[in-house]
Design a protein around this motif. Structure first.
Motif, PDB file in Angstrom:
ATOM      1  N   SER A 145       0.867  -1.174   0.000  1.00 19.40           N
ATOM      2  CA  SER A 145       0.000   0.000   0.000  1.00 19.40           C
ATOM      3  C   SER A 145       0.907   1.228   0.000  1.00 19.40           C
ATOM      4  CB  SER A 145      -0.896  -0.002   1.244  1.00 19.40           C
ATOM      5  OG  SER A 145      -1.603   1.221   1.342  1.00 19.40           O
ATOM      6  N   TYR A 146       0.754   2.075  -1.003  1.00 13.25           N
ATOM      7  CA  TYR A 146       1.642   3.237  -1.109  1.00 13.25           C
ATOM      8  C   TYR A 146       0.822   4.524  -1.147  1.00 13.25           C
ATOM      9  CZ  TYR A 146       0.384   3.206  -6.081  1.00 13.25           C
ATOM     10  OH  TYR A 146      -0.312   3.229  -7.262  1.00 13.25           O
ATOM     11  N   ASN A 147       1.449   5.598  -0.715  1.00 12.32           N
ATOM     12  CA  ASN A 147       0.804   6.903  -0.660  1.00 12.32           C
ATOM     13  C   ASN A 147       1.099   7.645  -1.960  1.00 12.32           C
ATOM     14  OD1 ASN A 147       0.039   9.588  -0.135  1.00 12.32           O
ATOM     15  ND2 ASN A 147       0.412   9.338   2.061  1.00 12.32           N
ATOM     16  N   GLN A 148       0.163   7.574  -2.903  1.00 17.49           N
ATOM     17  CA  GLN A 148       0.360   8.182  -4.215  1.00 17.49           C
ATOM     18  C   GLN A 148       0.521   9.699  -4.112  1.00 17.49           C
ATOM     19  OE1 GLN A 148      -2.631   7.042  -7.068  1.00 17.49           O
ATOM     20  NE2 GLN A 148      -1.905   8.436  -8.637  1.00 17.49           N
ATOM     21  N   SER A 149      -0.270  10.333  -3.267  1.00 25.07           N
ATOM     22  CA  SER A 149      -0.196  11.792  -3.110  1.00 25.07           C
ATOM     23  C   SER A 149       1.163  12.223  -2.587  1.00 25.07           C
ATOM     24  CB  SER A 149      -1.293  12.280  -2.158  1.00 25.07           C
ATOM     25  OG  SER A 149      -2.564  11.957  -2.653  1.00 25.07           O
ATOM     26  N   GLY A 208      -8.616  -6.590  -4.919  1.00 22.50           N
ATOM     27  CA  GLY A 208      -9.808  -5.789  -4.660  1.00 22.50           C
ATOM     28  C   GLY A 208     -10.417  -6.106  -3.307  1.00 22.50           C
ATOM     29  N   MET A 209     -10.408  -7.382  -2.940  1.00 20.97           N
ATOM     30  CA  MET A 209     -10.932  -7.780  -1.630  1.00 20.97           C
ATOM     31  C   MET A 209     -10.054  -7.256  -0.497  1.00 20.97           C
ATOM     32  SD  MET A 209     -12.257 -11.662  -2.320  1.00 20.97           S
ATOM     33  CE  MET A 209     -13.762 -11.953  -3.267  1.00 20.97           C
ATOM     34  N   VAL A 210      -8.751  -7.264  -0.705  1.00 22.00           N
ATOM     35  CA  VAL A 210      -7.837  -6.691   0.293  1.00 22.00           C
ATOM     36  C   VAL A 210      -8.167  -5.216   0.500  1.00 22.00           C
ATOM     37  CG1 VAL A 210      -5.430  -5.997   0.685  1.00 22.00           C
ATOM     38  CG2 VAL A 210      -5.957  -8.330  -0.039  1.00 22.00           C
ATOM     39  N   ARG A 211      -8.413  -4.508  -0.587  1.00 22.13           N
ATOM     40  CA  ARG A 211      -8.753  -3.082  -0.493  1.00 22.13           C
ATOM     41  C   ARG A 211     -10.093  -2.886   0.221  1.00 22.13           C
ATOM     42  NH1 ARG A 211     -10.805   1.297  -3.793  1.00 22.13           N
ATOM     43  NH2 ARG A 211      -9.571   3.167  -3.367  1.00 22.13           N
ATOM     44  N   THR A 212     -11.049  -3.761  -0.066  1.00 13.13           N
ATOM     45  CA  THR A 212     -12.344  -3.696   0.612  1.00 13.13           C
ATOM     46  C   THR A 212     -12.179  -3.891   2.116  1.00 13.13           C
ATOM     47  OG1 THR A 212     -13.596  -4.451  -1.322  1.00 13.13           O
ATOM     48  CG2 THR A 212     -14.595  -4.846   0.833  1.00 13.13           C
ATOM     49  N   ILE A 213     -11.335  -4.845   2.495  1.00 15.96           N
ATOM     50  CA  ILE A 213     -11.091  -5.112   3.917  1.00 15.96           C
ATOM     51  C   ILE A 213     -10.429  -3.908   4.587  1.00 15.96           C
ATOM     52  CG2 ILE A 213      -9.690  -6.503   5.504  1.00 15.96           C
ATOM     53  CD1 ILE A 213     -10.218  -8.891   3.559  1.00 15.96           C
ATOM     54  N   ILE A 214      -9.431  -3.334   3.941  1.00 16.87           N
ATOM     55  CA  ILE A 214      -8.725  -2.193   4.532  1.00 16.87           C
ATOM     56  C   ILE A 214      -9.658  -0.989   4.673  1.00 16.87           C
ATOM     57  CG2 ILE A 214      -6.872  -0.507   4.185  1.00 16.87           C
ATOM     58  CD1 ILE A 214      -5.333  -2.751   2.702  1.00 16.87           C
ATOM     59  N   ARG A 215     -10.411  -0.691   3.628  1.00 14.10           N
ATOM     60  CA  ARG A 215     -11.304   0.477   3.662  1.00 14.10           C
ATOM     61  C   ARG A 215     -12.437   0.278   4.670  1.00 14.10           C
ATOM     62  NH1 ARG A 215     -11.225   4.598   0.367  1.00 14.10           N
ATOM     63  NH2 ARG A 215     -13.466   4.889   0.636  1.00 14.10           N
ATOM     64  N   ASN A 216     -12.960  -0.934   4.720  1.00 12.65           N
ATOM     65  CA  ASN A 216     -14.018  -1.248   5.695  1.00 12.65           C
ATOM     66  C   ASN A 216     -15.122  -0.190   5.666  1.00 12.65           C
ATOM     67  OD1 ASN A 216     -15.312  -2.695   7.711  1.00 12.65           O
ATOM     68  ND2 ASN A 216     -14.148  -1.738   9.371  1.00 12.65           N
ATOM     69  N   ASP A 217     -15.593   0.106   4.457  1.00 12.15           N
ATOM     70  CA  ASP A 217     -16.594   1.163   4.288  1.00 12.15           C
ATOM     71  C   ASP A 217     -17.936   0.768   4.897  1.00 12.15           C
ATOM     72  OD1 ASP A 217     -15.060   3.059   2.839  1.00 12.15           O
ATOM     73  OD2 ASP A 217     -15.281   1.852   1.021  1.00 12.15           O
ATOM     74  N   TYR A 274       1.909  -8.079   3.873  1.00 16.18           N
ATOM     75  CA  TYR A 274       1.349  -6.767   3.572  1.00 16.18           C
ATOM     76  C   TYR A 274       2.283  -5.670   4.097  1.00 16.18           C
ATOM     77  CZ  TYR A 274      -1.740  -2.706   3.992  1.00 16.18           C
ATOM     78  OH  TYR A 274      -2.275  -1.441   3.920  1.00 16.18           O
ATOM     79  N   PHE A 275       2.589  -4.702   3.221  1.00 15.32           N
ATOM     80  CA  PHE A 275       3.524  -3.630   3.560  1.00 15.32           C
ATOM     81  C   PHE A 275       2.889  -2.273   3.249  1.00 15.32           C
ATOM     82  CE2 PHE A 275       5.827  -7.395   2.304  1.00 15.32           C
ATOM     83  CZ  PHE A 275       6.814  -7.530   3.264  1.00 15.32           C
ATOM     84  N   VAL A 334       3.080  -4.840   8.004  1.00 11.83           N
ATOM     85  CA  VAL A 334       1.936  -4.759   8.913  1.00 11.83           C
ATOM     86  C   VAL A 334       1.240  -6.115   8.928  1.00 11.83           C
ATOM     87  CG1 VAL A 334      -0.294  -3.631   9.335  1.00 11.83           C
ATOM     88  CG2 VAL A 334       1.629  -2.292   8.439  1.00 11.83           C
ATOM     89  N   ASP A 335       0.832  -6.548  10.102  1.00 14.90           N
ATOM     90  CA  ASP A 335       0.109  -7.810  10.226  1.00 14.90           C
ATOM     91  C   ASP A 335      -1.290  -7.625   9.646  1.00 14.90           C
ATOM     92  OD1 ASP A 335      -1.140 -10.157  10.920  1.00 14.90           O
ATOM     93  OD2 ASP A 335      -0.499 -10.137  13.010  1.00 14.90           O
ATOM     94  N   PHE A 336      -1.531  -8.203   8.465  1.00 18.09           N
ATOM     95  CA  PHE A 336      -2.804  -7.976   7.789  1.00 18.09           C
ATOM     96  C   PHE A 336      -3.977  -8.593   8.541  1.00 18.09           C
ATOM     97  CE2 PHE A 336      -5.973  -8.554   4.353  1.00 18.09           C
ATOM     98  CZ  PHE A 336      -6.114  -7.210   4.021  1.00 18.09           C
ATOM     99  N   GLU A 337      -3.699  -9.548   9.388  1.00 16.43           N
ATOM    100  CA  GLU A 337      -4.764 -10.178  10.168  1.00 16.43           C
ATOM    101  C   GLU A 337      -5.500  -9.145  11.030  1.00 16.43           C
ATOM    102  OE1 GLU A 337      -5.459 -14.370  12.534  1.00 16.43           O
ATOM    103  OE2 GLU A 337      -3.467 -13.451  12.584  1.00 16.43           O
TER     104      GLU A 337
END
Length: 268
Positions: free
Chosen positions: A89-93, A198-207, A239-240, A251-254
């Protein structure tokens, strides 16, 4: 007498998620042994993906899409212990901001930092530290995107050249035999990394489920997380995160998974 290397053929599938969208911006690689990828059950999935185009970003609960996603993921993860997945996961901005001071002498510095550096780190991480008695003959599959290729750089060539150089320089035991672009609906490995990332992103965002699309994505991920093999695989992803630091932070993705589950589960 010194024993010769044992060789294994490995396929690595690369994709990204969240590009030019709200955070997080993700890149990921999925490594699958060729012997497993070429098994009849996995190869049969190629016929499935050619009948209907699947995009996790567009998924909104369509039953046909849901059944295809379910079939792909659970078939592939039947032997989940054979697969490895790395995500950055990188900070594009932040990259674009830092690049401003260099852009006058190196116009494409932001894009090249993103598309030349991070993919190499992801794939190198999937290939390193296998031990001295095995050699990995590797093919890299990249979902075709014009972003990866212009007059100044070409991701497939960069990965082929730099990773082979890394193998020699660092004394690793892998060879990149091929690195190439592939279209959607051509290889189930490409579809799989697209869906999983995409699922990883869904989990992280947790919208919060403020729309049907978000609700359906959350529901499908939750149902899959109740499957032991999917849960084991997703929680073991390497996951980094990168945000203006000299090193990637693992980071521990769990932890992200548990937060997502606690937010999307009804407790008695």
């Amino acid at each position: 007498m010194e024993r010769d290397f044992g060789s294994i053929n490995l396929k690595i599938f690369f994709d990204e998620s969240g590009k030019n969208q709200t955070k997080p911006h993700l890149m990921g690689g999925l490594a699958i042994p060729e012997s497993y990828y070429n098994s009849p059950k996995v190869l049969a999935l190629n016929e499935l993906i050619r009948k209907k185009e699947i995009h996790w970003t567009a998924y909104g609960g369509d039953s046909t899409e849901r059944n295809i996603i379910w079939k792909i993921i659970l078939t592939l993860l039947e032997h989940q212990y054979l697969l490895k997945m790395n995500v950055i996961s990188y900070n594009q901005s932040k990259i674009e901001e830092i690049s401003k001071k260099i852009k006058n002498v190196y116009e494409n510095i932001a894009d090249q930092t993103i598309y030349m550096k991070f993919p190499e780190r992801i794939i190198y991480g999937l290939l390193r530290k296998y031990g001295s008695h095995v050699h990995l003959n590797t093919q890299i599959y990249i979902e075709h995107d014009t972003t990866y290729q212009n007059k100044n750089y070409d991701l497939r060539n960069q990965l082929f050249e730099q990773l082979n150089i890394q193998s020699v320089y660092r004394g690793e035991h892998f060879t990149i035999q091929e690195s190439n672009y592939y279209s959607k609906q051509e290889e189930v490995g490409i579809e799989s990394i697209d869906i999983l990332l995409g699922m990883v992103r869904t989990i992280i965002r947790n919208d919060s489920p403020t729309s049907k699309r978000i609700r359906e994505k959350n529901n499908l991920v939750m149902k899959l997380l109740l499957n032991e093999k999917f849960y084991r695989f997703i929680t073991q992803i390497k996951y980094f995160e990168w945000s203006n630091s000299p090193e990637l932070i693992e980071v521990d993705f769990e932890n992200y998974v548990h937060i997502f589950m606690s937010s999307n589960q009804t407790f008695e």
